[in-house]
Design an enzyme around this catalytic site. Structure first.
Site, mmCIF file in Angstrom:
data_model
loop_
_atom_site.group_PDB
_atom_site.id
_atom_site.type_symbol
_atom_site.label_atom_id
_atom_site.label_comp_id
_atom_site.label_asym_id
_atom_site.label_seq_id
_atom_site.Cartn_x
_atom_site.Cartn_y
_atom_site.Cartn_z
ATOM 1 C CG ASP A 19 -49.153 -11.193 -23.875
ATOM 2 O OD1 ASP A 19 -49.225 -10.636 -25.116
ATOM 3 O OD2 ASP A 19 -48.627 -10.549 -22.983
ATOM 4 C CG ASN A 21 -47.744 -13.908 -31.079
ATOM 5 O OD1 ASN A 21 -47.401 -14.414 -29.851
ATOM 6 N ND2 ASN A 21 -48.917 -13.757 -31.276
ATOM 7 N NE ARG A 32 -49.720 -5.445 -32.149
ATOM 8 C CZ ARG A 32 -49.409 -6.073 -30.536
ATOM 9 N NH1 ARG A 32 -48.268 -5.100 -31.259
ATOM 10 N NH2 ARG A 32 -49.951 -6.504 -30.380
ATOM 11 C CB SER A 64 -59.471 -11.313 -24.697
ATOM 12 O OG SER A 64 -58.967 -9.932 -25.672
ATOM 13 C CB THR A 65 -64.375 -10.265 -25.851
ATOM 14 O OG1 THR A 65 -63.892 -10.162 -23.588
ATOM 15 C CG2 THR A 65 -64.922 -11.660 -25.804
ATOM 16 C CD GLU A 66 -62.038 -8.062 -22.921
ATOM 17 O OE1 GLU A 66 -61.059 -9.022 -22.911
ATOM 18 O OE2 GLU A 66 -63.335 -7.898 -22.314
ATOM 19 C CG ASN A 67 -57.342 -9.906 -28.148
ATOM 20 O OD1 ASN A 67 -56.883 -10.649 -28.130
ATOM 21 N ND2 ASN A 67 -56.091 -8.695 -27.820
ATOM 22 N NE ARG A 193 -52.318 -6.995 -18.812
ATOM 23 C CZ ARG A 193 -51.016 -6.619 -19.206
ATOM 24 N NH1 ARG A 193 -50.522 -6.771 -18.495
ATOM 25 N NH2 ARG A 193 -50.156 -6.540 -20.725
ATOM 26 C CD GLU A 206 -49.087 -24.228 -7.413
ATOM 27 O OE1 GLU A 206 -48.115 -22.935 -7.179
ATOM 28 O OE2 GLU A 206 -49.364 -24.403 -6.461
HETATM 29 C C1 IPE Z 1 -54.400 -11.317 -24.083
HETATM 30 O O1 IPE Z 1 -53.256 -10.902 -23.955
HETATM 31 C C2 IPE Z 1 -55.846 -12.512 -25.148
HETATM 32 C C3 IPE Z 1 -54.849 -12.953 -25.677
HETATM 33 C C4 IPE Z 1 -52.873 -13.634 -25.037
HETATM 34 C C5 IPE Z 1 -55.405 -13.601 -26.551
HETATM 35 P P1 IPE Z 1 -53.291 -8.942 -24.527
HETATM 36 O O2 IPE Z 1 -51.546 -9.011 -25.127
HETATM 37 O O3 IPE Z 1 -54.251 -9.160 -25.156
HETATM 38 O O4 IPE Z 1 -53.210 -8.179 -22.991
HETATM 39 P P2 IPE Z 1 -53.158 -7.267 -23.043
HETATM 40 O O5 IPE Z 1 -54.141 -6.322 -22.894
HETATM 41 O O6 IPE Z 1 -51.771 -6.704 -22.353
HETATM 42 O O7 IPE Z 1 -53.908 -6.793 -21.223
HETATM 43 C C1 IPE Z 2 -50.541 -12.567 -28.410
HETATM 44 O O1 IPE Z 2 -49.428 -11.203 -28.687
HETATM 45 C C2 IPE Z 2 -51.487 -12.390 -29.403
HETATM 46 C C3 IPE Z 2 -52.905 -11.884 -29.066
HETATM 47 C C4 IPE Z 2 -53.131 -11.689 -28.300
HETATM 48 C C5 IPE Z 2 -53.236 -12.147 -30.105
HETATM 49 P P1 IPE Z 2 -49.970 -9.778 -28.770
HETATM 50 O O2 IPE Z 2 -50.377 -9.513 -30.379
HETATM 51 O O3 IPE Z 2 -50.166 -9.592 -27.327
HETATM 52 O O4 IPE Z 2 -48.174 -9.413 -28.510
HETATM 53 P P2 IPE Z 2 -47.382 -8.231 -27.690
HETATM 54 O O5 IPE Z 2 -48.347 -8.281 -26.519
HETATM 55 O O6 IPE Z 2 -48.292 -6.931 -28.405
HETATM 56 O O7 IPE Z 2 -46.086 -8.432 -27.774
HETATM 57 MG MG MG Z 3 -49.653 -9.637 -25.409
#
Ligand code: IPE
Ligand code: IPE
Ligand code: MG
Length: 240
Positions: A19, A21, A32, A64-67, A193, A206
């Site tokens: 997380d 990026n 992004r 994720s399925t939510e992404n 989380r 852990e």
């Molecule tokens: C969880 O990260 C999914 C992945 C790392 C692929 P997100 O950045 O999408 O999660 P939330 O929305 O902050 O909980």
């Molecule tokens: C994790 O980085 C990668 C994916 C979920 C694909 P994010 O894209 O969630 O980066 P932040 O949380 O917005 O910084």
């Molecule tokens: Mg993120």
């Protein structure tokens, strides 16, 4: 082997929610997408480092399925990474004797992405070193629903009686069947989380939450995580 690891237990399965990026890119005034590209580079290097340290299983939450709810622009950029990054990953896996597996529902991806993932899995299936598990279009609740559907089909077909249902059986219907549960979960970027990742499998893992953003995660950070893990007193509900 790095001498900082002398005498330390290397977790058999390390799992990472990569997380940060987007924040990494934002800090630099970049789109992004650049953060995701940089995140892929960090992943390549860490796979090599983990394999050399003797980690058995290394899993990462990549999408994720939510992404899918992200902007069309960002989803397209991420799909293009899945599309073109396979070849690079294959090189890394081949050079380091890494076997690649995927968890998640790949049916929602475009055909050429599914083919690229299948090629990667098939070309590395006989590698005997570390297993790299990529979670793509993965959501733990979705995995449980898909697994439960298969389980009910088998019940309907008379393959088992209700009384026979066990924890091991439920595990065997999940995408992670055959993969040991993670010993250590790392989530970068300071978020604390699970975001729908491996809810069943992380029951006794852990947790470690470093502040570092994923593109900056490197071997030093991995060693710090393993050092922290070695300070923990794992109990699994019992006492020593
Ligand atoms: C969880 O990260 C999914 C992945 C790392 C692929 P997100 O950045 O999408 O999660 P939330 O929305 O902050 O909980
Ligand atoms: C994790 O980085 C990668 C994916 C979920 C694909 P994010 O894209 O969630 O980066 P932040 O949380 O917005 O910084
Ligand atoms: Mg993120």
């Amino acid at each position: 082997m790095d001498e900082r690891l002398n005498g330390l237990v290397i977790p058999r399965h390390i799992s990472v929610i990569l997380d940060g990026n987007g924040r990494w890119a934002k800090k630099r005034g970049l789109p992004r997408k650049s953060g995701h590209i940089e995140g892929c580079k960090a992943l390549e290097q860490i796979l090599e480092d983990a394999a050399r340290m003797g980690v058995g299983y290394f899993s990462v939450y990549a999408f994720s399925t939510e992404n899918w709810k992200r902007s069309e622009d960002e989803v397209t950029a991420l799909m293009n990474l899945f599309r073109y990054y396979g070849k690079k990953l294959l090189k890394v896996a081949t050079a380091n004797n890494i076997r690649v597996l995927m968890i998640g529902d790949k049916s929602r991806f475009a055909k050429d992405i599914i083919e690229s993932i299948e090629r990667l899995i098939d070309s590395t299936k006989d590698n005997t070193g570390m297993t790299f598990i990529m979670a793509a279009n993965y959501g733990s609740r979705d995995e449980i629903v898909r697994g439960t559907k298969k389980l009910l089909e088998d019940y309907k077909a008379g393959k088992f009686e209700i009384d026979e249902l066990s924890e091991d059986m439920i595990s065997s219907y999940l995408d992670t069947a055959g993969i040991p549960d993670p010993d250590l979960l790392i989530r970068t970027s300071g978020e604390q989380r699970l975001s729908n990742f491996l809810l069943w499998q992380l029951a006794y893992s852990e947790f470690y939450f470093p502040e570092v953003l994923w593109p900056d995660f490197n071997k030093d950070e991995l060693i710090k995580a393993i050092q922290q893990y070695n300070k923990r007193d794992r109990r699994f509900g019992g006492v020593k």
